[in-house]
Scaffold this active site. Structure first.
Site, PDB file in Angstrom:
ATOM      1  N   LYS A 148       0.804  -1.224   0.000  1.00 29.79           N
ATOM      2  CA  LYS A 148       0.000   0.000   0.000  1.00 29.79           C
ATOM      3  C   LYS A 148       0.840   1.279   0.000  1.00 29.79           C
ATOM      4  O   LYS A 148       0.385   2.309  -0.493  1.00 29.79           O
ATOM      5  CB  LYS A 148      -0.961   0.001   1.189  1.00 29.79           C
ATOM      6  CG  LYS A 148      -2.057  -1.044   1.038  1.00 29.79           C
ATOM      7  CD  LYS A 148      -3.115  -0.930   2.118  1.00 29.79           C
ATOM      8  CE  LYS A 148      -4.131  -2.038   1.937  1.00 29.79           C
ATOM      9  NZ  LYS A 148      -5.227  -1.967   2.900  1.00 29.79           N
ATOM     10  N   GLU A 199      -1.918   6.832   8.036  1.00 27.92           N
ATOM     11  CA  GLU A 199      -2.729   7.762   7.247  1.00 27.92           C
ATOM     12  C   GLU A 199      -3.490   8.645   8.211  1.00 27.92           C
ATOM     13  O   GLU A 199      -3.825   8.225   9.316  1.00 27.92           O
ATOM     14  CB  GLU A 199      -3.760   7.000   6.401  1.00 27.92           C
ATOM     15  CG  GLU A 199      -3.216   6.442   5.121  1.00 27.92           C
ATOM     16  CD  GLU A 199      -4.273   5.691   4.317  1.00 27.92           C
ATOM     17  OE1 GLU A 199      -5.455   5.666   4.725  1.00 27.92           O
ATOM     18  OE2 GLU A 199      -3.897   5.131   3.287  1.00 27.92           O
ATOM     19  N   ARG A 242      -7.941  -7.372  -8.643  1.00 26.22           N
ATOM     20  CA  ARG A 242      -8.643  -8.656  -8.822  1.00 26.22           C
ATOM     21  C   ARG A 242     -10.126  -8.367  -8.970  1.00 26.22           C
ATOM     22  O   ARG A 242     -10.559  -7.228  -8.812  1.00 26.22           O
ATOM     23  CB  ARG A 242      -8.434  -9.498  -7.567  1.00 26.22           C
ATOM     24  CG  ARG A 242      -8.868  -8.710  -6.325  1.00 26.22           C
ATOM     25  CD  ARG A 242      -8.812  -9.518  -5.058  1.00 26.22           C
ATOM     26  NE  ARG A 242      -8.922  -8.662  -3.883  1.00 26.22           N
ATOM     27  CZ  ARG A 242     -10.056  -8.241  -3.344  1.00 26.22           C
ATOM     28  NH1 ARG A 242     -11.211  -8.581  -3.886  1.00 26.22           N
ATOM     29  NH2 ARG A 242     -10.068  -7.465  -2.281  1.00 26.22           N
TER      30      ARG A 242
HETATM   31  P1  ADP Z   1      -8.482  -3.241   3.011  1.00 28.37           P
HETATM   32  O1  ADP Z   1      -7.286  -3.497   2.152  1.00 28.37           O
HETATM   33  O2  ADP Z   1      -8.520  -4.087   4.213  1.00 28.37           O
HETATM   34  O3  ADP Z   1      -9.735  -3.227   2.219  1.00 28.37           O
HETATM   35  P2  ADP Z   1      -8.592  -0.334   3.049  1.00 28.37           P
HETATM   36  O4  ADP Z   1      -7.372   0.506   3.042  1.00 28.37           O
HETATM   37  O5  ADP Z   1      -9.333  -0.462   1.763  1.00 28.37           O
HETATM   38  O6  ADP Z   1      -8.235  -1.777   3.587  1.00 28.37           O
HETATM   39  O7  ADP Z   1      -9.574   0.212   4.174  1.00 28.37           O
HETATM   40  C1  ADP Z   1     -10.737  -0.502   4.554  1.00 28.37           C
HETATM   41  C2  ADP Z   1     -11.717   0.435   5.247  1.00 28.37           C
HETATM   42  O8  ADP Z   1     -11.112   1.039   6.409  1.00 28.37           O
HETATM   43  C3  ADP Z   1     -12.182   1.606   4.412  1.00 28.37           C
HETATM   44  O9  ADP Z   1     -13.272   1.272   3.587  1.00 28.37           O
HETATM   45  C4  ADP Z   1     -12.540   2.629   5.463  1.00 28.37           C
HETATM   46  O10 ADP Z   1     -13.812   2.402   6.004  1.00 28.37           O
HETATM   47  C5  ADP Z   1     -11.508   2.385   6.540  1.00 28.37           C
HETATM   48  N1  ADP Z   1     -10.336   3.263   6.366  1.00 28.37           N
HETATM   49  C6  ADP Z   1      -9.154   2.924   5.810  1.00 28.37           C
HETATM   50  N2  ADP Z   1      -8.295   3.969   5.805  1.00 28.37           N
HETATM   51  C7  ADP Z   1      -8.954   5.014   6.352  1.00 28.37           C
HETATM   52  C8  ADP Z   1      -8.602   6.381   6.639  1.00 28.37           C
HETATM   53  N3  ADP Z   1      -7.410   6.870   6.350  1.00 28.37           N
HETATM   54  N4  ADP Z   1      -9.564   7.163   7.218  1.00 28.37           N
HETATM   55  C9  ADP Z   1     -10.771   6.663   7.517  1.00 28.37           C
HETATM   56  N5  ADP Z   1     -11.146   5.405   7.288  1.00 28.37           N
HETATM   57  C10 ADP Z   1     -10.262   4.566   6.712  1.00 28.37           C
HETATM   58  P1  ADP Z   2     -13.622  -6.819  -1.743  1.00 28.53           P
HETATM   59  O1  ADP Z   2     -12.524  -5.820  -1.760  1.00 28.53           O
HETATM   60  O2  ADP Z   2     -13.781  -7.618  -2.973  1.00 28.53           O
HETATM   61  O3  ADP Z   2     -14.832  -6.227  -1.218  1.00 28.53           O
HETATM   62  P2  ADP Z   2     -12.886  -8.071   0.733  1.00 28.53           P
HETATM   63  O4  ADP Z   2     -12.003  -7.007   1.283  1.00 28.53           O
HETATM   64  O5  ADP Z   2     -14.184  -8.338   1.376  1.00 28.53           O
HETATM   65  O6  ADP Z   2     -13.084  -7.928  -0.804  1.00 28.53           O
HETATM   66  O7  ADP Z   2     -12.050  -9.405   0.664  1.00 28.53           O
HETATM   67  C1  ADP Z   2     -12.530 -10.526  -0.033  1.00 28.53           C
HETATM   68  C2  ADP Z   2     -11.851 -11.755   0.507  1.00 28.53           C
HETATM   69  O8  ADP Z   2     -10.464 -11.671   0.274  1.00 28.53           O
HETATM   70  C3  ADP Z   2     -12.001 -11.948   1.991  1.00 28.53           C
HETATM   71  O9  ADP Z   2     -12.073 -13.332   2.239  1.00 28.53           O
HETATM   72  C4  ADP Z   2     -10.732 -11.356   2.559  1.00 28.53           C
HETATM   73  O10 ADP Z   2     -10.454 -11.909   3.818  1.00 28.53           O
HETATM   74  C5  ADP Z   2      -9.739 -11.759   1.499  1.00 28.53           C
HETATM   75  N1  ADP Z   2      -8.602 -10.838   1.387  1.00 28.53           N
HETATM   76  C6  ADP Z   2      -8.619  -9.605   0.864  1.00 28.53           C
HETATM   77  N2  ADP Z   2      -7.380  -9.048   0.868  1.00 28.53           N
HETATM   78  C7  ADP Z   2      -6.550  -9.971   1.422  1.00 28.53           C
HETATM   79  C8  ADP Z   2      -5.131 -10.013   1.716  1.00 28.53           C
HETATM   80  N3  ADP Z   2      -4.314  -8.985   1.462  1.00 28.53           N
HETATM   81  N4  ADP Z   2      -4.652 -11.125   2.286  1.00 28.53           N
HETATM   82  C9  ADP Z   2      -5.458 -12.153   2.573  1.00 28.53           C
HETATM   83  N5  ADP Z   2      -6.780 -12.190   2.308  1.00 28.53           N
HETATM   84  C10 ADP Z   2      -7.330 -11.115   1.752  1.00 28.53           C
END
Ligand code: ADP
Ligand code: ADP
Ligand code: MG
Length: 471
Positions: free
Chosen positions: A115, A199, A290
């Site tokens: 990231k 962040e 993906r």
């Molecule tokens: P992941 O890879 O687990 O999906 P993300 O970076 O997409 O992680 O963040 C998942 C969720 O966490 C976001 O949809 C948001 O709700 C919250 N989040 C992540 N970063 C921030 C931020 N800087 N400020 C506020 N909420 C955040």
């Molecule tokens: P989407 O971004 O498609 O909404 P999710 O964040 O809900 O997906 O993740 C979908 C699936 O992939 C879940 O089972 C989650 O635990 C898995 N997953 C997502 N990112 C990772 C990662 N970096 N490592 C392991 N599992 C992941």
């Protein structure tokens, strides 16, 4: 066109890919581990191969899966989501063995999966990113100093994180001191990497993401946005397309940003660019390289079959659409029906499905791998069904969602379905006015009654007896 595809996944997304293959005359190969022997993806694929007794190891073994693809004459591998889908080594191994990886180049997966590296590339491409650290944090002292500079609240996030894990909000230096080591330990356990970054916490943002498609000839388009603000613990529960709470100008702006982001990194295949919106401010958050769980709602409003496009792109064909061909119509909602007990802190509720009756009727789609008598194994994701509804207007899609949730019968396990009925009733949701704090801000929505109609209890009881008697 590809002729035979190995699906390196399980559950509903494996079934989804089998379906696309079947419609395109592509042979499908499923893999499974022994606890998944009775999985629907195994039954539905043209061929299937066991990868051993361990519930998970087989699904996470790049060498074994790529070798199997070669041995069984597959020309490509579809990784689905989760498991190896964002594993750059897996994609690289495919490249080395001459098997098409259905996704972007391994170097792009690598760059976006990290990231902090993704933030660097986006900054360089002129995409607005969430304020935060330049790269990873070295230690707690650096974290405290930076938090002081950018101002609390801040988020400490796992650099290789995903699935909502490895993210903690800190409102004070004291909280940062306790949370910092926790994120490191969570990241090490879940993602095998201790790297973390910081962040600025965007307070009460909306999670808006853009679906993009890119072919190998350099064409990149977007399929508009999804609003995934209804989350618990940073995990999506209900997704909406298009967002009921952005203006046409914002829509155009973030769509263009997403295309620009994809072009900047030489992206290929389907992907999603995630943003946080706060008022009129847009911040890039991450890119998922993906197919996403919620690709279904974009399919519902645009009519584009995203998995079909993935298979076409991987075959070297140009996109079936130009940007100006993409229109959207109406609204779609996706409910992630999880095998969880919302009243018990969303504790997983695995077990045998004693009775399942699928919802149906106009505008209703179900993506699942469950069936009556299926036993949900405890080793995997708790999401067991995706209910997708479409209607012309916002009010109608809410009414349809309520009706479809009501149609569905799923006995034997606890699910999130009743909880979603409460969300659909809430005035803030109905007015299309909510952000990522909606779920934590409304704990009262968990106080719904679970009393069931006596005839339903009798039916569930009969189904349980039948299941146990092996009928
Ligand atoms: P992941 O890879 O687990 O999906 P993300 O970076 O997409 O992680 O963040 C998942 C969720 O966490 C976001 O949809 C948001 O709700 C919250 N989040 C992540 N970063 C921030 C931020 N800087 N400020 C506020 N909420 C955040
Ligand atoms: P989407 O971004 O498609 O909404 P999710 O964040 O809900 O997906 O993740 C979908 C699936 O992939 C879940 O089972 C989650 O635990 C898995 N997953 C997502 N990112 C990772 C990662 N970096 N490592 C392991 N599992 C992941
Ligand atoms: Mg995300």
């Amino acid at each position: 066109m590809l002729k035979k595809v190995l699906i390196a996944n399980r559950g509903e997304i494996a079934v989804r890919i089998v379906r696309a293959c079947a419609e395109m005359g592509i042979r499908s190969v499923a893999i499974y581990t022994e606890p998944d022997r009775y999985g629907l993806h195994v039954k539905r694929a043209d061929e299937s191969y066991s990868l051993g007794d361990d519930p998970i190891a087989g699904y996470l073994d790049p060498a074994r899966i790529v070798n199997l693809a070669v041995e069984t004459g597959c020309d490509a591998i579809h990784p689905g989501y989760g498991f190896l889908s964002e594993n750059a080594n897996f994609a690289r191994l495919c490249e080395q063995k001459g098997v098409v990886f259905i996704g972007p180049k391994s170097s792009v997966i690598h760059g976006m999966g990290d990231k902090t590296q993704a933030r660097d590339s986006m900054r360089a491409a002129g995409i607005p990113i969430t304020p935060g650290s330049d790269g990873n944090l070295e230690n707690l002292d650096e974290a405290l100093k930076l938090a002081n500079d950018i101002g609390y609240p801040v988020m400490v996030k796992a650099t290789s994180g995903g699935g909502g894990r490895g993210i903690r909000r800190c409102d004070t230096p004291q909280e940062l001191k306790t949370q910092y080591p926790r994120v490191i330990s969570e990241a090490t356990k879940a993602f095998g990497s201790a790297e973390v970054f910081m962040e600025k916490c965007i307070v009460n943002p909306r999670h808006i993401e853009v679906q993009i498609l890119a072919d190998s000839q350099g064409n990149v388009i977007h399929l508009f946005e999804r609003d995934c603000s209804i989350q618990r613990r940073n995990q999506k529960l209900i997704e909406i397309a298009p967002s009921p709470q952005i203006t046409p100008e914002q829509r155009q702006y973030i769509g263009d940003l997403a295309v620009r982001a994809a072009k900047a990194v030489g992206y290929e295949n389907a992907g999603t660019v995630e943003f946080l919106l706060s008022g009129n401010e847009v911040h890039f958050m991450e890119m998922n390289t993906r197919v996403q769980v919620e690709h279904t709602i974009t399919e519902a409003i645009t009519g584009v079959d995203i998995v079909r496009e993935q298979l076409r792109i991987a075959s070297g064909l140009a996109l079936s659409y130009r940007q100006e061909d993409i229109q959207f119509r109406g609204f779609a909602l996706e409910f992630r029906i999880n095998a969880e007990d919302p009243k018990n802190d969303f504790l997983p509720s695995f077990g045998r499905i004693t009775h399942y009756y699928a919802p149906g009727g106009p505008g209703v789609r179900v993506d699942t791998a469950i069936y009556t008598g299926y036993e949900i194994p405890p080793y995997y994701d708790s999401m067991c069904l995706k209910l997708v509804v479409w209607a012309l207007t916002w009010d109608e899609v809410i009414a349809r969602g309520k009706r479809a949730l009501d149609d569905m019968r799923l006995h034997g396990i606890k699910t999130t379905a009743n909880y979603y009925q409460q969300i659909l009733e809430h005035p803030d949701f109905r007015s299309g006015n909510f952000n990522t704090s909606f779920v934590p801000d409304h704990p009262e929505l968990l106080n719904y009654s679970t009393k069931r109609h006596p005839s339903e209890i009798a039916l569930a009881l009969a189904a349980t007896i039948a299941a146990h008697a092996g009928w």
